[in-house]
Motif scaffolding. Structure first.
Motif, short mmCIF file in Angstrom:
data_model
loop_
_atom_site.label_atom_id
_atom_site.label_comp_id
_atom_site.label_asym_id
_atom_site.label_seq_id
_atom_site.Cartn_x
_atom_site.Cartn_y
_atom_site.Cartn_z
N GLY A 11 13.85 -0.27 11.52
CA GLY A 11 13.31 -0.32 10.17
C GLY A 11 13.27 -1.78 9.76
O GLY A 11 13.79 -2.64 10.48
N THR A 12 12.68 -2.04 8.61
CA THR A 12 12.57 -3.43 8.17
C THR A 12 13.95 -4.08 8.05
O THR A 12 14.18 -5.17 8.57
CB THR A 12 11.85 -3.48 6.81
N GLY A 13 14.85 -3.40 7.34
CA GLY A 13 16.19 -3.95 7.17
C GLY A 13 16.98 -3.90 8.46
O GLY A 13 17.62 -4.86 8.88
N ALA B 241 15.67 13.99 12.51
CA ALA B 241 14.74 13.32 11.59
C ALA B 241 14.94 11.82 11.72
O ALA B 241 14.24 11.15 12.48
CB ALA B 241 14.96 13.81 10.17
N GLU B 242 15.92 11.28 11.01
CA GLU B 242 16.12 9.82 11.01
C GLU B 242 17.52 9.51 10.52
O GLU B 242 18.31 10.41 10.22
CB GLU B 242 15.06 9.13 10.16
N ALA B 243 17.82 8.23 10.42
CA ALA B 243 19.10 7.76 9.86
C ALA B 243 18.90 7.55 8.36
O ALA B 243 17.77 7.60 7.87
CB ALA B 243 19.50 6.47 10.56
N PRO B 244 19.97 7.31 7.59
CA PRO B 244 19.80 7.14 6.14
C PRO B 244 18.82 6.03 5.75
O PRO B 244 18.18 6.12 4.72
CB PRO B 244 21.22 6.80 5.66
N GLY B 245 18.68 5.00 6.57
CA GLY B 245 17.77 3.91 6.20
C GLY B 245 16.96 3.39 7.37
O GLY B 245 16.55 2.23 7.36
N ASN C 70 15.33 10.17 -2.60
CA ASN C 70 15.61 10.59 -1.22
C ASN C 70 16.91 9.99 -0.68
O ASN C 70 17.49 10.51 0.27
CB ASN C 70 14.46 10.18 -0.29
N TYR C 71 17.32 8.89 -1.28
CA TYR C 71 18.48 8.17 -0.73
C TYR C 71 19.80 8.83 -1.11
O TYR C 71 20.84 8.46 -0.57
CB TYR C 71 18.40 6.69 -1.11
N PHE C 72 19.75 9.81 -1.99
CA PHE C 72 20.99 10.56 -2.25
C PHE C 72 21.36 11.36 -1.00
O PHE C 72 22.52 11.44 -0.61
CB PHE C 72 20.83 11.47 -3.47
N ILE D 17 7.61 9.45 1.44
CA ILE D 17 7.48 8.33 0.50
C ILE D 17 8.85 7.69 0.31
O ILE D 17 9.89 8.32 0.52
CB ILE D 17 6.88 8.77 -0.86
N LYS D 18 8.82 6.43 -0.11
CA LYS D 18 10.09 5.70 -0.24
C LYS D 18 10.58 5.84 -1.68
O LYS D 18 10.43 4.93 -2.50
CB LYS D 18 9.88 4.24 0.16
N ALA D 19 11.09 7.04 -1.97
CA ALA D 19 11.55 7.36 -3.32
C ALA D 19 13.07 7.19 -3.39
O ALA D 19 13.79 7.63 -2.48
CB ALA D 19 11.18 8.80 -3.66
N GLU E 148 7.37 7.25 6.47
CA GLU E 148 6.28 6.70 7.30
C GLU E 148 6.54 5.20 7.45
O GLU E 148 6.04 4.38 6.69
CB GLU E 148 4.92 7.00 6.66
N SER E 149 7.33 4.90 8.45
CA SER E 149 7.89 3.56 8.61
C SER E 149 6.90 2.59 9.24
O SER E 149 6.23 2.89 10.23
CB SER E 149 9.12 3.68 9.51
N LEU E 150 6.88 1.38 8.70
CA LEU E 150 6.01 0.35 9.28
C LEU E 150 6.58 -0.21 10.57
O LEU E 150 5.84 -0.57 11.48
CB LEU E 150 5.79 -0.76 8.25
N THR E 151 7.89 -0.26 10.67
CA THR E 151 8.49 -0.75 11.92
C THR E 151 8.20 0.24 13.05
O THR E 151 7.91 -0.15 14.18
CB THR E 151 10.01 -0.94 11.75
N ARG E 152 8.30 1.52 12.73
CA ARG E 152 7.96 2.56 13.71
C ARG E 152 6.53 2.38 14.19
O ARG E 152 6.25 2.43 15.38
CB ARG E 152 8.16 3.93 13.05
N GLU F 56 0.85 -1.21 0.00
CA GLU F 56 0.00 0.00 0.00
C GLU F 56 0.88 1.26 0.00
O GLU F 56 0.59 2.23 -0.68
CB GLU F 56 -0.92 0.00 1.22
N ARG F 57 1.97 1.21 0.77
CA ARG F 57 2.88 2.37 0.78
C ARG F 57 3.53 2.53 -0.60
O ARG F 57 3.72 3.66 -1.07
CB ARG F 57 3.96 2.20 1.86
N LEU F 58 3.84 1.41 -1.24
CA LEU F 58 4.45 1.48 -2.58
C LEU F 58 3.49 2.16 -3.57
O LEU F 58 3.92 3.00 -4.37
CB LEU F 58 4.80 0.06 -3.05
C1 LIG Z 1 14.96 6.40 5.26
C2 LIG Z 1 14.24 5.28 5.95
N1 LIG Z 1 13.58 5.54 7.08
C3 LIG Z 1 12.91 4.57 7.74
C4 LIG Z 1 12.90 3.27 7.27
C5 LIG Z 1 12.09 2.23 8.01
O1 LIG Z 1 10.92 1.97 7.30
P1 LIG Z 1 10.18 0.58 7.45
O2 LIG Z 1 10.04 0.34 8.90
O3 LIG Z 1 8.85 0.76 6.80
O4 LIG Z 1 11.03 -0.42 6.78
C6 LIG Z 1 13.56 2.95 6.08
C7 LIG Z 1 13.57 1.62 5.50
O5 LIG Z 1 13.63 0.60 6.07
C8 LIG Z 1 14.25 3.98 5.41
O6 LIG Z 1 14.91 3.71 4.27
#
Ligand SMILES: Cc1ncc(COP(=O)(O)O)c(C=O)c1O
Length: 316
Positions: free
Chosen positions: A258-260, A192-196, A163-165, A158-160, A218-222, A62-64
């Motif tokens: 986060g997921t990873g 804010a957050e970490a890179p991933g 943004n990862y640059f 959004i997971k674009a 908008e993280s699902l793990t959060r 759904e997030r995708l």
């Molecule tokens: C920038 C960033 N923030 C937060 C998260 C955590 O998101 P999620 O818990 O949905 O994996 C991720 C990916 O895992 C991410 O790449």
């Protein structure tokens, strides 16, 4: 996808193909202009060793779809279609171990920057064992002097891919300076957050995490942790609010999730030791709760675990 062998069956634009054929074309605006959004999803072996279930799969899809809408793509496959394709992919690969799935929706063809199609969908997966050492020993972070990209420029919500640059610049600097990863502040100087991964701190029995308007995905793990934190019995309160940089140093615990990443303690920031300089009790309790959930040892809310059908079921 970093490291590990990719499973042999991949998914590309509605068909299951040899994973080696899942390639993005060089001239696609999805490559040149980063017109691309993605998901990272984990599958975990059940605590009974029975089979693999994917965690919060449908919500990732759904997030995708939400991300692809912001990107302005036409003909975005539905979350249901991508959910079914992913389960089928894992079944076809006969996966019987912890794994990681990458689903990418991108602007294909060879059009211009503002083209809306054709929309490409690619899904690959690979094994992804947990890293017990990292989960226990944690990470050392640098507060970056790169600032988080803002919602009115390149929305982190959004997971674009674009943004990862920003995350990459911060991560490169942190590594060059001898840290494991970075923490990124907004233009207003709030965490804010970490890179991933997202972040939370523990102060005076409060679990505090930046709200979704603070330049975070908008993280699902959060979301999982916010729903579970009240249950672990160590916290008086669970709060979403802005976090100042110096609150990081004053915290008794800091964690990334986060997921990873899963849930990882942060034991040092900018050469300050955090708490006792090792994993704290709240982080440990949240890890235990999370791993019990993802492996089906504790009851998860309906729809959070998608069991992978057997290979036989999918091919008949
Ligand atoms: C920038 C960033 N923030 C937060 C998260 C955590 O998101 P999620 O818990 O949905 O994996 C991720 C990916 O895992 C991410 O790449």
């Amino acid at each position: 996808m970093a490291g590990g062998t990719i499973y042999p069956v991949g998914y590309l634009d509605g068909a299951f193909v040899d994973a080696a054929e899942v390639r993005l074309p060089l001239l696609a605006p999805g490559v040149t202009y980063a017109a691309s959004v993605f998901e990272g999803i984990r599958g975990y072996l059940s605590h009974e060793g029975g089979g693999v279930a994917l965690f919060r799969l449908h919500e990732h899809m759904e997030r995708l779809v939400r991300s692809a809408r912001v990107l302005g793509l036409d003909e975005i496959p539905s979350a249901e279609e991508m959910t079914a394709a992913t389960l089928d992919l894992i079944a076809r690969n006969g996966v019987a171990e912890d794994c990681y799935i990458r689903a990418q929706v991108y602007l294909g063809g060879d059009g211009e920057m503002t083209a809306r199609g054709p929309t490409g969908v690619a899904i690959l997966a690979r094994p992804r064992p947990q890293l017990p050492d990292r989960l226990e020993r944690g990470l050392r972070c640098q507060v970056s002097n790169w600032r988080r990209n803002a919602d009115n420029a390149s929305p982190p919500r959004i997971k674009a891919a674009a943004n990862y640059f920003n995350g990459r610049l911060a991560g490169l600097q942190a590594k060059a300076d001898g840290y494991d990863t970075a923490l990124i502040l907004t233009e207003a100087g709030k965490v804010a957050e970490a890179p991933g991964a997202c972040l939370a701190i523990v102060r005076d029995d409060q679990f505090i995490t930046p709200s979704v308007t603070e330049g975070i995905l908008e993280s699902l793990t959060r979301d999982t942790i916010l729903r579970r934190a009240g249950r672990i019995g160590l916290l008086a309160d669970v709060v979403e609010r802005p976090i100042d940089r110096t609150e990081l140093y004053a915290a008794s615990e800091v964690m990334l999730f986060g997921t990873g990443m899963e849930i990882v303690p942060v034991v040092g920031i900018d050469r300050f030791e955090i708490g006792a300089g090792r994993r704290g009790p709240v982080t440990k309790a949240l890890q235990d709760d999370y791993f019990a959930l993802v492996r089906g040892a504790t009851d998860a809310p309906g729809g959070w675990l998608s069991p992978v059908p057997s290979q036989k079921e999918t091919q008949t």
